[in-house]
Design a protein around this motif. Sequence first.
Motif, PDB file in Angstrom:
ATOM      1  N   SER A   8      40.474  31.182  48.999  1.00  0.00           N
ATOM      2  CA  SER A   8      39.686  30.601  49.580  1.00  0.00           C
ATOM      3  C   SER A   8      38.416  31.250  50.256  1.00  0.00           C
ATOM      4  O   SER A   8      37.028  30.277  50.932  1.00  0.00           O
ATOM      5  N   PRO A  17      34.936  32.947  49.085  1.00  0.00           N
ATOM      6  CA  PRO A  17      34.042  33.318  47.754  1.00  0.00           C
ATOM      7  C   PRO A  17      33.806  33.924  47.755  1.00  0.00           C
ATOM      8  O   PRO A  17      33.476  34.592  46.289  1.00  0.00           O
ATOM      9  N   GLN A  18      33.572  35.067  48.795  1.00  0.00           N
ATOM     10  CA  GLN A  18      33.634  36.410  48.324  1.00  0.00           C
ATOM     11  C   GLN A  18      34.392  37.042  47.335  1.00  0.00           C
ATOM     12  O   GLN A  18      33.962  38.005  46.402  1.00  0.00           O
ATOM     13  N   CYS A  47      26.204  37.285  40.498  1.00  0.00           N
ATOM     14  CA  CYS A  47      27.507  37.137  41.268  1.00  0.00           C
ATOM     15  C   CYS A  47      27.401  38.272  41.835  1.00  0.00           C
ATOM     16  O   CYS A  47      27.533  37.829  43.344  1.00  0.00           O
ATOM     17  N   TRP A  55      35.839  35.287  44.843  1.00  0.00           N
ATOM     18  CA  TRP A  55      35.797  35.146  43.453  1.00  0.00           C
ATOM     19  C   TRP A  55      34.551  35.595  42.912  1.00  0.00           C
ATOM     20  O   TRP A  55      34.296  36.104  41.690  1.00  0.00           O
TER      21      TRP A  55
END
Length: 543
Positions: free
Chosen positions: A262, A264-265, A466, A267
């Motif tokens: 969960s 974000p970093q 990214c 992913w």
Amino acid sequence: MAIFNFMDKERTLAGAGFNRWLVPPAALAIHLCIGMAYGFSVFWLPLSRAVGIKDSIACPKDLSFFAEITATTCDWKISMLGWMYTLFFVFLGSATAIFGGWLEHAGPRKAGVVSALCWCGGLLCSALGVYTHQIWLMWLGSGVIGGIGLGLGYISPVSTLIKWFPDKRGMATGMAIMGFGGGAMIGAPLADRLMKFYATASSVGVWQTFLTMAAIYFVFMMAGALAYRIPPPGWQPAAWVPSSGTDRMITKEHVHVSRVWSVPQFWLLWAVLTLNVSAGIGILGMASPLLQEVFGGKLLGVDVSFNDLTAAQKGQIAAIAAGFTGLLSLFNIGGRFVWASCSDYIGRKNTYFVFFVLGSILYASIPSLAHDGQLALFVGFFCIILSMYGGGFATIPAYLADLFGTQMVGAIHGRLLTAWATAGVLGPVLVNYIREFQIAHGVAKAQAYDVTMYVLAGLLVLGLLCNLMVRPIADKYFMSESELAAERKLAHERDIVSPSGVVALAATGATSPVVTVLAWAAVGIPLGIGVWITLQKAIVLFK
């Protein structure tokens, strides 16, 4: 059972005076063995004539898939054998994701022992598969069981090294992961010599080679696993002063592995690793045909395309291409140590910024260099690209430790390595199928890689975006003090605190400098021999 208590995590706590420089050679002992996964292609040609011995005996075209994988009267196609690579990296990623949390609780020693049993047991199963000519036993043995051992062995030292080297996180993981890249340099020449030694009129010598290598690897991997030691929580090197905390990209908190899906970093870093690896792994697998088809007769000083070369000339440029592949392997290995060490000074995010910006420029420049016949620059650019491919693997554990904390970094790293499994499929598919599409539509082989280079440059641009979006992790994702205490209890960790409040090590005696030297010699000498053999092959490229 009490007899196996020596593998318990609490039994691996280092004593007072323990030299932390004994941990990297222990990790290298395991990584140099499992790194042979990169060198398995040395078995493909002999196995493709395991029945015919001198020449391959093709299976009937109307044979079904299941009949073909159990047939004993015809030889396997190299395309069937090549599935081993896919199995290696799919099960490596799967095993690290599934068993990463168990590793943090069980400790690196137990994980290393299980890795040795799986990797070497997989080789034994493969030997049986070759002996009975059942390729499914090879897929099950080395591909599935060995792939699980590959994953456990790969991540077993990561968390331990980061905790032993809080002052040099990148360098420490770079040393170990360098061994994975160097495993094929040692294993492939060894396998080649063993196959020649065992070859007879009725055997190509592969199953005997598998048995021999399983025995050798088991000794080294068990020695490495049993040599692992862990520091108590909070241990710090003498005279080292931690940063003042002004760098927000380096946290002192810890994220639980169960929460990373969960974050974000996570992913973003998953995408960063996938894109960096996809760009490099596809080229690594096609390096030899790429050089031969792009330059053709120019490698011999003759202005002739690849298709117009004689059989003798193709043999000559194949030897040159082998040197090119060897040179790329050296830069892949060296980049793991050099770039990861550099990240200790310039930061992990900045290191990946260099990878993506420089890499995309180099990839986009390759077609022009090829058309102009700039062989030296062509080779040099690919060497730099492959150094950053290796550097990406070695830098990511330290990047994770900076962002997610060190408590469960091994488990988090394990989940992130599903990116490697993805890239192991994506990279080769992109390179191979774009090339085949180009050739099928009338593009000359020398130009068939142009579009591929631009696509790979595009992948790195996406990776750059990214990486730029990576920010410090929000406080809500970190473990509370009570959660951290509960996790440390599950991990069998305990603080040994002196009256002054300083974390100390158990008093069991200092490490002899002789032991440290011998440990490094045990892994350094084989690695040095592998580098020397590879350099000899690479010299052909410059003759």
